[in-house]
Scaffold this motif. Sequence first.
Motif, PDB file in Angstrom:
ATOM      1  N   GLU A  99       0.836  -1.211   0.000  1.00  0.00           N
ATOM      2  CA  GLU A  99       0.000   0.000   0.000  1.00  0.00           C
ATOM      3  C   GLU A  99       0.870   1.261   0.000  1.00  0.00           C
ATOM      4  N   ALA A 100       1.924   1.245   0.792  1.00  0.00           N
ATOM      5  CA  ALA A 100       2.831   2.404   0.844  1.00  0.00           C
ATOM      6  C   ALA A 100       3.498   2.628  -0.507  1.00  0.00           C
ATOM      7  N   ILE A 101       3.915   1.545  -1.156  1.00  0.00           N
ATOM      8  CA  ILE A 101       4.537   1.647  -2.486  1.00  0.00           C
ATOM      9  C   ILE A 101       3.526   2.180  -3.489  1.00  0.00           C
ATOM     10  N   LYS A 102       2.312   1.654  -3.443  1.00  0.00           N
ATOM     11  CA  LYS A 102       1.253   2.101  -4.356  1.00  0.00           C
ATOM     12  C   LYS A 102       0.981   3.599  -4.194  1.00  0.00           C
ATOM     13  N   ASP A 103       0.885   4.057  -2.942  1.00  0.00           N
ATOM     14  CA  ASP A 103       0.666   5.485  -2.673  1.00  0.00           C
ATOM     15  C   ASP A 103       1.858   6.318  -3.154  1.00  0.00           C
ATOM     16  N   CYS A 104       3.042   5.796  -2.934  1.00  0.00           N
ATOM     17  CA  CYS A 104       4.254   6.500  -3.352  1.00  0.00           C
ATOM     18  C   CYS A 104       4.288   6.668  -4.871  1.00  0.00           C
ATOM     19  N   ILE A 105       3.911   5.618  -5.590  1.00  0.00           N
ATOM     20  CA  ILE A 105       3.881   5.685  -7.054  1.00  0.00           C
ATOM     21  C   ILE A 105       2.910   6.775  -7.510  1.00  0.00           C
ATOM     22  N   GLU A 106       1.772   6.862  -6.847  1.00  0.00           N
ATOM     23  CA  GLU A 106       0.775   7.884  -7.193  1.00  0.00           C
ATOM     24  C   GLU A 106       1.326   9.290  -6.939  1.00  0.00           C
ATOM     25  N   GLU A 107       1.976   9.476  -5.789  1.00  0.00           N
ATOM     26  CA  GLU A 107       2.575  10.780  -5.473  1.00  0.00           C
ATOM     27  C   GLU A 107       3.683  11.124  -6.463  1.00  0.00           C
ATOM     28  N   MET A 108       4.525  10.138  -6.782  1.00  0.00           N
ATOM     29  CA  MET A 108       5.614  10.366  -7.731  1.00  0.00           C
ATOM     30  C   MET A 108       5.061  10.728  -9.111  1.00  0.00           C
ATOM     31  N   SER A 109       3.976  10.087  -9.490  1.00  0.00           N
ATOM     32  CA  SER A 109       3.344  10.370 -10.777  1.00  0.00           C
ATOM     33  C   SER A 109       2.858  11.816 -10.841  1.00  0.00           C
ATOM     34  N   GLU A 110       2.240  12.275  -9.743  1.00  0.00           N
ATOM     35  CA  GLU A 110       1.787  13.664  -9.687  1.00  0.00           C
ATOM     36  C   GLU A 110       2.978  14.618  -9.731  1.00  0.00           C
ATOM     37  N   GLY A 111       4.050  14.259  -9.032  1.00  0.00           N
ATOM     38  CA  GLY A 111       5.261  15.083  -9.042  1.00  0.00           C
ATOM     39  C   GLY A 111       5.869  15.179 -10.430  1.00  0.00           C
ATOM     40  N   GLU A 141       6.908  28.144 -10.138  1.00  0.00           N
ATOM     41  CA  GLU A 141       7.213  28.037  -8.706  1.00  0.00           C
ATOM     42  C   GLU A 141       6.155  27.212  -7.965  1.00  0.00           C
ATOM     43  N   THR A 142       4.899  27.415  -8.312  1.00  0.00           N
ATOM     44  CA  THR A 142       3.807  26.676  -7.664  1.00  0.00           C
ATOM     45  C   THR A 142       3.908  25.189  -7.965  1.00  0.00           C
ATOM     46  N   TRP A 143       4.119  24.846  -9.234  1.00  0.00           N
ATOM     47  CA  TRP A 143       4.190  23.431  -9.618  1.00  0.00           C
ATOM     48  C   TRP A 143       5.417  22.743  -9.029  1.00  0.00           C
ATOM     49  N   VAL A 144       6.556  23.419  -9.020  1.00  0.00           N
ATOM     50  CA  VAL A 144       7.767  22.797  -8.471  1.00  0.00           C
ATOM     51  C   VAL A 144       7.609  22.605  -6.962  1.00  0.00           C
ATOM     52  N   SER A 145       7.035  23.583  -6.303  1.00  0.00           N
ATOM     53  CA  SER A 145       6.784  23.462  -4.865  1.00  0.00           C
ATOM     54  C   SER A 145       5.834  22.296  -4.577  1.00  0.00           C
ATOM     55  N   ALA A 146       4.785  22.155  -5.385  1.00  0.00           N
ATOM     56  CA  ALA A 146       3.834  21.046  -5.218  1.00  0.00           C
ATOM     57  C   ALA A 146       4.515  19.705  -5.496  1.00  0.00           C
ATOM     58  N   ALA A 147       5.393  19.656  -6.488  1.00  0.00           N
ATOM     59  CA  ALA A 147       6.137  18.420  -6.797  1.00  0.00           C
ATOM     60  C   ALA A 147       7.014  18.032  -5.613  1.00  0.00           C
ATOM     61  N   LEU A 148       7.624  19.015  -4.989  1.00  0.00           N
ATOM     62  CA  LEU A 148       8.459  18.759  -3.811  1.00  0.00           C
ATOM     63  C   LEU A 148       7.611  18.178  -2.678  1.00  0.00           C
ATOM     64  N   THR A 149       6.422  18.709  -2.500  1.00  0.00           N
ATOM     65  CA  THR A 149       5.492  18.168  -1.500  1.00  0.00           C
ATOM     66  C   THR A 149       5.116  16.730  -1.843  1.00  0.00           C
ATOM     67  N   ASP A 150       4.832  16.462  -3.123  1.00  0.00           N
ATOM     68  CA  ASP A 150       4.498  15.101  -3.558  1.00  0.00           C
ATOM     69  C   ASP A 150       5.626  14.135  -3.224  1.00  0.00           C
ATOM     70  N   GLU A 151       6.862  14.551  -3.507  1.00  0.00           N
ATOM     71  CA  GLU A 151       8.009  13.675  -3.255  1.00  0.00           C
ATOM     72  C   GLU A 151       8.149  13.380  -1.764  1.00  0.00           C
ATOM     73  N   ASN A 152       7.962  14.400  -0.944  1.00  0.00           N
ATOM     74  CA  ASN A 152       8.051  14.194   0.504  1.00  0.00           C
ATOM     75  C   ASN A 152       6.890  13.356   1.025  1.00  0.00           C
ATOM     76  N   THR A 153       5.695  13.552   0.464  1.00  0.00           N
ATOM     77  CA  THR A 153       4.510  12.797   0.872  1.00  0.00           C
ATOM     78  C   THR A 153       4.656  11.326   0.494  1.00  0.00           C
ATOM     79  N   CYS A 154       5.337  11.061  -0.601  1.00  0.00           N
ATOM     80  CA  CYS A 154       5.571   9.689  -1.056  1.00  0.00           C
ATOM     81  C   CYS A 154       6.121   8.839   0.081  1.00  0.00           C
TER      82      CYS A 154
END
Length: 196
Positions: A99-111, A141-154
């Motif tokens: 489940e953690a891997i699956k969620d991480c893949i989703e976050e990485m995809s958004e990033g 700046e907004t998209w890169v900041s959001a991508a950084l959040t996605d990576e950390n949330t992963c």
Amino acid sequence: MARSSLILLLLSLVHIGCEARSPIAASSRASNFIKSSCGATKYPALCVQSLAAFAPSIQQSPRQLSQTALSVSLERARSSQAFVSKMKKFRGLKKREYEAIKDCIEEMSEGVDRLSKSVQELKHMGQAKGQDFLWHISNVETWVSAALTDENTCFDGFAGKALDGKIKASIRGRVLNVAQVTSNALSLVNQFASKY
């Protein structure tokens, strides 16, 4: 005597002019520009290491430096996303790991999607000025900041000792590298934005 001094002075100036235009001097100036710009990032050594090979195309352009940093971040995010996707196929995964891997893949995809948009936005903003420039750079700046959040949330899904092990360590190493490169890219984009 005055004539020979004048000739010597002219030859010296020609030599200096040729030296300043030489590829070696240009490469040195580009490398120094990268080092100086990376000095203001959170991970300066990683910044220099990830961008040094691109010095000939970056030259001394803050815009090209930002563009290259975003492209490097995007490439690493894609590579990490593929790596994490392969981890999902491991046999013997615990349900929580899966489940953690699956969620991480989703976050990485958004990033990856957000970084891709950022690269395209910066590339296509042309020579925008004034409010137009501010609108484009704000998007980046907004998209890169959001991508950084996605990576950390992963990595949030791997919290706790129950998921400690090789899978967690492998994913953490990859995702941490992407997050650091993305943080540096955001810093360089902010530097670029501040010059206008």
